[in-house]
Design a protein around this motif. Structure first.
Motif, PDB file in Angstrom:
ATOM      1  N   VAL C  11      78.302  19.838  42.061  1.00 39.13           N
ATOM      2  CA  VAL C  11      78.945  18.557  41.796  1.00 39.13           C
ATOM      3  C   VAL C  11      79.493  18.490  40.372  1.00 39.13           C
ATOM      4  CG1 VAL C  11      78.432  16.105  41.486  1.00 39.13           C
ATOM      5  CG2 VAL C  11      77.691  17.278  43.564  1.00 39.13           C
ATOM      6  N   ALA C  12      78.732  19.022  39.433  1.00 31.12           N
ATOM      7  CA  ALA C  12      79.186  18.960  38.040  1.00 31.12           C
ATOM      8  C   ALA C  12      80.472  19.749  37.849  1.00 31.12           C
ATOM      9  CB  ALA C  12      78.094  19.511  37.116  1.00 31.12           C
ATOM     10  N   ALA C  15      83.361  17.823  39.245  1.00 37.48           N
ATOM     11  CA  ALA C  15      83.697  16.731  38.321  1.00 37.48           C
ATOM     12  C   ALA C  15      84.501  17.281  37.140  1.00 37.48           C
ATOM     13  CB  ALA C  15      82.420  16.055  37.831  1.00 37.48           C
ATOM     14  N   THR C  26      86.154   9.521  42.815  1.00 39.84           N
ATOM     15  CA  THR C  26      84.930   8.714  42.882  1.00 39.84           C
ATOM     16  C   THR C  26      83.748   9.661  43.089  1.00 39.84           C
ATOM     17  OG1 THR C  26      85.045   8.525  45.277  1.00 39.84           O
ATOM     18  CG2 THR C  26      86.201   6.837  43.989  1.00 39.84           C
ATOM     19  N   PRO C  27      82.542   9.210  42.769  1.00 42.36           N
ATOM     20  CA  PRO C  27      81.361  10.062  43.005  1.00 42.36           C
ATOM     21  C   PRO C  27      81.270  10.507  44.465  1.00 42.36           C
ATOM     22  CG  PRO C  27      80.769   8.161  41.668  1.00 42.36           C
ATOM     23  CD  PRO C  27      82.198   7.958  42.079  1.00 42.36           C
ATOM     24  N   GLU C  28      81.662   9.628  45.386  1.00 40.79           N
ATOM     25  CA  GLU C  28      81.614   9.985  46.806  1.00 40.79           C
ATOM     26  C   GLU C  28      82.592  11.116  47.109  1.00 40.79           C
ATOM     27  OE1 GLU C  28      82.192   6.642  45.780  1.00 40.79           O
ATOM     28  OE2 GLU C  28      80.002   6.378  45.783  1.00 40.79           O
ATOM     29  N   GLU C  29      83.795  11.010  46.535  1.00 41.88           N
ATOM     30  CA  GLU C  29      84.784  12.067  46.760  1.00 41.88           C
ATOM     31  C   GLU C  29      84.297  13.399  46.189  1.00 41.88           C
ATOM     32  OE1 GLU C  29      89.309  10.471  46.689  1.00 41.88           O
ATOM     33  OE2 GLU C  29      88.151   9.950  44.921  1.00 41.88           O
ATOM     34  N   ILE C  30      83.697  13.315  45.026  1.00 41.31           N
ATOM     35  CA  ILE C  30      83.209  14.549  44.394  1.00 41.31           C
ATOM     36  C   ILE C  30      82.155  15.197  45.278  1.00 41.31           C
ATOM     37  CG2 ILE C  30      81.884  15.443  42.422  1.00 41.31           C
ATOM     38  CD1 ILE C  30      83.368  13.411  40.665  1.00 41.31           C
ATOM     39  N   GLU C  31      81.268  14.369  45.772  1.00 43.85           N
ATOM     40  CA  GLU C  31      80.207  14.846  46.659  1.00 43.85           C
ATOM     41  C   GLU C  31      80.810  15.532  47.887  1.00 43.85           C
ATOM     42  OE1 GLU C  31      76.243  15.318  47.586  1.00 43.85           O
ATOM     43  OE2 GLU C  31      76.918  14.166  45.850  1.00 43.85           O
ATOM     44  N   THR C  34      82.729  18.747  47.101  1.00 39.98           N
ATOM     45  CA  THR C  34      81.854  19.862  46.737  1.00 39.98           C
ATOM     46  C   THR C  34      81.461  20.638  47.989  1.00 39.98           C
ATOM     47  OG1 THR C  34      81.031  18.574  44.879  1.00 39.98           O
ATOM     48  CG2 THR C  34      79.725  20.482  45.532  1.00 39.98           C
TER      49      THR C  34
END
Lengths: 506, 514, 104
Positions: C11-12, C15, C26-31, C34
């Motif tokens: 995830v990092a 990002a 968004t955090p959801e998209e990143i998740e 990944t």
């Protein structure tokens, strides 16, 4: 950083050996840009233009637009590479350097990465003490310039604290050659002088090639200076900083001196140098940190798919090599000889970085002696007061015009200095300033005789003394006459008229 | 309409037929244009092939008619309407590349191919739908809603150029322009029963084509017949000094090549190479069956069928999905809210960096973001050699395999797509499955060789169109037109009529189901 | 990729890549990305199997060299054309929010 936190220069040099490196960007003066047929604001006489009037879809990075390489820029780059003693690569390629910035229309810069057009050369730089220092060149590569940002609002008009920024893409796509040196060691205390002399040498080269206007104050020539300190005897390299915006010969020298003193103070106090980009501030004579180098600077270079490799033929390279101007040392000897300067006089010109100026002033019609006198004298003095390079103040054509006016007797030296001030203030050419300010030498004898009469009225004994053979008594009249004429009289003529009067009345 | 015939008859004509009637002044350009505009008004609510319909089409048509009346010497396609993929810049119409980030953007310049259309007096009808920035194989990734396959509205028309293929397949335009980066002309042709040609890389100018992957993109014709594709190729092809990768070949007339092929009736002496790696596993049974029949037909017509192997082709998709995202991540960096397109300011304002990031977050769709991030990864420090660098080497291997194959064969053939049109939404959540649609078409892009997709019949199991791909060595586009036109004639002979006439959307109605 | 770390991406990293690519995921998209990119990268990483050191790279499908344009000025856009698509302008220049970073 205050000066208290700078180490004394001599002490710094005792403790550390400075290691230098330079990246000099040269704007080529082709008629059109690197990758588009838009007019080039760095072309001779072009000028920056009204905002966004020198652009095509390519300059703006409009969707669908494609770059096409300017053939003249290739020829100029090869010539420059050859003049720097470089090998010209049989195959070189453009690459994309990817980063986001609003002045970069495509958000990538077309540059060259691992296959530059020229590599492995050297420039011999003359120092004031008469020695020659060889600066090795790692590479010279082609790339495009970015647009121009204006920061609006805030206190300073600087990027920090601005409310918003405005973008003009006229400069976007101006052809650049970036000249990168190898690591320069062994300069020691000559490091600041070497820095200035090196950039000056590059300037001489591009001017003699005729491939750049080379005006540093206009950004035609820009220098990024890398510097690190190695503790003497350690054999270890220090952490380097890269100072940007060093845009005059004078500040190149000052930047190096300042960074040596700053870094030495930090290291001596047990601190560490941060690897970072720093910015030179001409007004305060200091550098300040930019963003630290980090993994954010991942430029993701890859071969530019919209352009094909450049493979200059042997014939082209030899043609350009044959057309190179004489090497700098030969050129210097030739100029010194033809100008009839002594070693000292000539070295004065070279060390002041004014060889190009004197040469072009002579070419524009001035006598070599006068050209040297004005550039290294009054103009250099004014430049020093204003903390800028002499060449940024006035053009060689204007200096030549001024010299011609003096030599023809239309201006006295004193008047000429006033005219020069007017030219620098933007009032026009010397002839225009003479006209506007009414600074011509008064050659109308009638006006002079009237002033002499006025002066004699209060000193009636002067004529008597002259007739008694005390010619120096005329001085008592010359002074008031010159004053009455606001200095615009030829003192010799005034003296002549006074003597005539004394004799005629005797 | 005048008494020259019903509008439906006019729109059923091929471009070549329409040209002949325009030239004889039997039909006017205004009539032809009006008939197609009417057709668009009638069916495009269902198909959604167009993102924009030109307001100037009739005016342009009237000018062409005027010029013809004045006795002007006009080119063969003068007065023929054409649909233009929205990836191409047009001065008089928005050019969005199917993206929200370019919504409403009207370029201040024409793409070179568009200028050539205008010069040749074709009539631009409008701009066609596409996967956003041409990333996709179904046109479902358009920011402005999917296009529907005229053969079955519940199915995809292929992609990225689904709009152009559907417009032609639904008789909304006789001709269209497409762009093909990994199959975006040929795969939609296959699943809509139309013809699509990807020229040799550099054969057609890319100037003004909004770039996806610069080293792969190529603009080309989308039509219902091989001859029409050749006629259009003759108009748009040739050197363009604004494109550094444009070839300076002295191209032959592709229309002549097609006519020669159509008249030949035989493939005697033609060595047809079947690429082992572009068939078999992963290919729908009905597609494979149709392909076998097409080979039989060619063999019967005198062709020598040879099997060739191109082992590196099995790495083509992998290489493609490194090269394409890498180049795209850079090409799409210009969409930053500064000079054109969308600007989204985050709540409470922000720096220009924040505005750029917010704009790109809001303006790009999921697939575009996916590929930009993938490409950024492939190019980033420490990964370049393993990914992008390796992919460029695979490209060399693929070129070598093509070179070896063309030693043994004059043309190479394969199915143009592994399956018939799938259902809308079926593969939307499985990017990898979606990427496999281009398995047969990608090698040609990596090597720069020309390739054509043309109808080879309906698959038995679902009665949907299948397409065959014909590839030739670089610069040998004419060979494809010749062989393609021969094969087209042989196939139509075997069917007794063109495949498109069995479309439920055929204007003359015989196959009509809805 | 080491076997103990089957996913080539975390995830990092995603990002970080999003930041490099200037997309405010968004955090959801990143998740979600990944996971998706992990699968994709695993399947495309096989290019390195055949990309041996002796194989040269191909950057352009058709090899051309020395394509140049003469140094002759051509047609430019008018100011109005240049600024026609600008989301915001001030006079004849493009206007953007304040820049926090520094010039490159």
């Amino acid at each position: 950083m205050s000066s208290a936190e700078l180490m004394d220069f001599d002490k710094a040099l005792e403790l550390f050996e400075p290691v230098l490196g330079f990246e000099v960007h040269v704007e080529l003066n082709t008629k059109t840009k690197m990758f588009s047929p838009a007019p080039n604001p760095a072309a001779p006489g072009a000028g920056a233009g009204e905002p966004n009037t020198m652009v095509t879809p390519v300059c703006l990075g409009l969707p669908g637009s494609l770059p096409v390489v300017n053939e003249q820029a290739i020829r100029y780059s090869i010539s420059l590479g050859l003049a720097l003693g470089c090998d010209i690569a049989p195959t070189s390629r453009f690459a994309r350097k990817n980063y986001f910035y609003p002045d970069l229309a495509k958000n990538y810069q077309i540059s060259q990465y691992d296959e530059p057009i020229a590599h492995d050369g050297a420039v011999d730089v003359e120092l004031a003490n008469g020695t020659t220092f060889r600066v090795e060149i790692e590479r010279a590569h082609m790339e495009e310039d970015a647009g121009k940002l204006t920061h609006v609002g805030g206190a300073t008009g600087r990027i920090q604290g601005a409310d918003y920024s405005l973008v003009d893409y006229n400069r976007a796509g101006v052809p650049l050659v970036e000249i990168v040196t190898k690591m320069i060691t062994g300069a020691g205390r000559d490091a600041p002088e070497l820095a200035k002399a090196y950039v000056s040498a590059i300037r001489d080269i591009v001017v003699s090639l005729g491939i750049s206007e080379a005006r540093m104050e206009r950004g035609n020539l820009r220098c990024d200076a890398n510097i690190s300190l190695s503790p003497r005897g350690s054999g270890k390299l220090g952490t380097r900083t890269e100072t940007k915006n060093v845009n005059s010969l004078r500040s190149v020298e000052r930047t190096i001196r300042y960074e040596i003193q700053r870094q030495a103070a930090i290291l001596a106090a047990g601190g560490t140098i941060t690897q970072e980009t720093r910015h030179w501030h001409e007004d305060s004579g200091t550098t300040s940190p930019g963003r630290p180098k980090s993994d954010a600077d991942d430029y993701r270079y890859f071969p530019e798919p919209d352009l094909v490799p450049v493979e200059p033929s042997r014939e082209l390279i030899e043609e350009l090599r044959a057309a190179l101007p004489e090497p700098p040392a030969v050129r210097r000897n030739r100029l010194k000889e033809s100008w009839g300067f002594t070693d000292l006089e000539f070295q004065d010109v070279v060390n002041s970085g004014l060889l190009v100026e004197v040469e072009s002033t002579v070419a524009a019609g001035a006598s070599p002696a006068q050209a040297r006198k004005w550039w290294t004298g009054e103009i250099a003095r004014l430049a020093n007061v204003k903390a800028v390079d002499p060449s940024s103040l006035v053009s060689s054509e204007d200096v030549a015009a001024l010299v011609v006016l003096v030599e023809s007797g239309e201006l006295t030296d004193r008047l000429a200095r006033q005219v020069l001030e007017g030219v620098i203030a933007g009032e026009g050419t010397p002839a225009e300033v003479v006209e506007k300010r009414g600074l011509k030498v008064i050659s109308d004898d009638g006006a002079l005789i009237a002033a002499i009469d006025d002066a004699l009225a209060s000193q009636p004994d002067v004529l008597e003394k002259i007739r008694d053979g005390k010619l120096q008594a005329a001085g008592a009249v010359i002074g008031p006459v010159m004053k009455a004429m606001h200095g615009q009289a030829d003192a010799a003529r005034v003296r002549e008229l006074i003597l005539e009067r004394a004799n005629s009345q005797g | 309409m005048t008494g020259h015939g019903a509008a439906s008859e006019l729109i059923a004509l091929t471009a070549a037929e329409l040209s002949a009637r325009l030239a004889s002044r039997d039909v006017s350009a205004v009539e032809a244009t009006q008939a197609h505009l009417d057709r668009i008004a009638e069916v495009d609510g269902d198909i959604h092939a167009f993102l924009h319909v030109s307001a100037d089409a009739l005016k342009t048509a009237a000018e062409v008619d005027g010029a013809r009346r004045m006795g002007a010497k006009l080119g063969p396609l003068a007065g023929v309407p054409i649909a233009i993929k929205d990836v191409l810049c047009t001065l008089d119409m928005p050019s969005t590349a199917g993206s929200r980030i370019l919504e409403g953007w009207v370029p201040p310049y024409d793409a070179t191919v568009v200028s050539k259309l205008r010069k040749a007096k074709l009539i631009p009808l409008g701009k066609t739908n596409m996967d956003e920035f041409a990333m996709g194989s179904s046109t479902e990734h358009s920011a402005f809603g999917p296009t529907h396959n005229p053969w079955d509205l519940d199915r995809i028309p292929g992609g990225s150029g689904g709009g152009s293929a559907a417009a032609v397949a639904a008789f909304e335009a006789p001709l269209a322009l497409g762009s093909d980066t990994g199959g975006s002309i040929r795969q939609p042709a296959a699943v809509t029963g139309t013809v699509g040609m990807k020229p040799t890389y550099g054969g057609v100018s890319r100037y003004g084509a909004i770039a996806l992957a610069s080293s792969l993109d190529q603009v080309g014709p989308v039509t219902r017949t091989v001859l029409d594709a050749a006629l259009l190729h003759d108009v748009i092809g040739g050197h363009d000094p604004h494109d550094s990768t444009s070839l300076t070949d002295n191209w032959p007339s592709f229309a002549d090549a097609a006519r020669t092929g159509a008249a030949a009736g035989t493939l005697k002496g033609v060595r047809v190479g079947v690429v082992k790696e572009l068939g078999g596993e992963g290919f729908q049974a009905g597609v494979s069956a149709r392909f076998a029949k097409a080979l039989d037909l060619m063999s019967a017509a005198g062709a020598e069928i040879v099997e060739v192997s191109a082992p590196s082709f099995t790495y083509a998709i992998a290489a493609y999905y490194l090269i394409l995202p890498a180049e795209a991540s850079s090409n799409l960096a210009k969409f930053d809210s500064v000079r054109f397109g969308l600007r989204v300011t985050p709540p409470g304002g922000g720096t220009v960096e924040d505005v750029m990031a917010a704009t790109r977050e809001a303006g790009f769709g999921a697939e575009v973001k996916r590929r930009i991030i993938l490409g950024t990864y492939a190019l980033s420090a420490g990964y370049y050699d393993a990914y992008y660098g390796s992919a460029q080497k695979v490209r060399t291997l693929i070129q070598r395999d093509f070179a070896a194959a063309f030693e043994k064969a004059d043309v190479l053939v394969s199915p143009a797509a592994p399956t018939t049109a799938f259902k809308l939404g079926e593969k939307l959540e499985d990017p990898l499955a979606m990427y496999l649609n281009d398995v047969a078409t990608i090698p040609a892009n990596l090597a720069g060789v020309p390739g054509m997709g043309l109808p080879m019949g309906l698959a038995e199991e679902d009665n949907l169109p299948t397409g065959i791909q014909i590839m030739a060595p670089a610069h040998e586009d004419a060979r494809i037109y010749t062989v393609g036109a021969t094969l087209e004639a042989l196939l139509e002979q075997s069917w007794g009529r063109p495949l498109i006439s069995r479309s439920p959307r055929h204007p003359l109605g015989e196959g009509r189901t809805k | 990729m080491s076997e103990s770390n089957p996913s080539p991406l975390d995830v990092a990293q995603v990002a970080h890549l999003a930041n490099l690519a200037r997309i405010a995921l968004t955090p959801e998209e990143i998740e979600k990305l990944t996971g998706e990119l992990g699968v994709i990268i695993e399947s495309i990483a096989k290019v390195s199997e055949v990309a041996t050191p002796d194989v040269p790279s191909t950057s352009h499908p058709i090899r051309l060299t020395n394509v140049f344009r003469p140094d002759v000025p051509g047609e430019t856009l008018t100011v109005e054309e240049a600024l026609s698509g600008a989301p915001e302008r001030d006079g004849d220049r493009f206007k953007v929010s304040a820049i926090l970073g520094e010039e490159q």
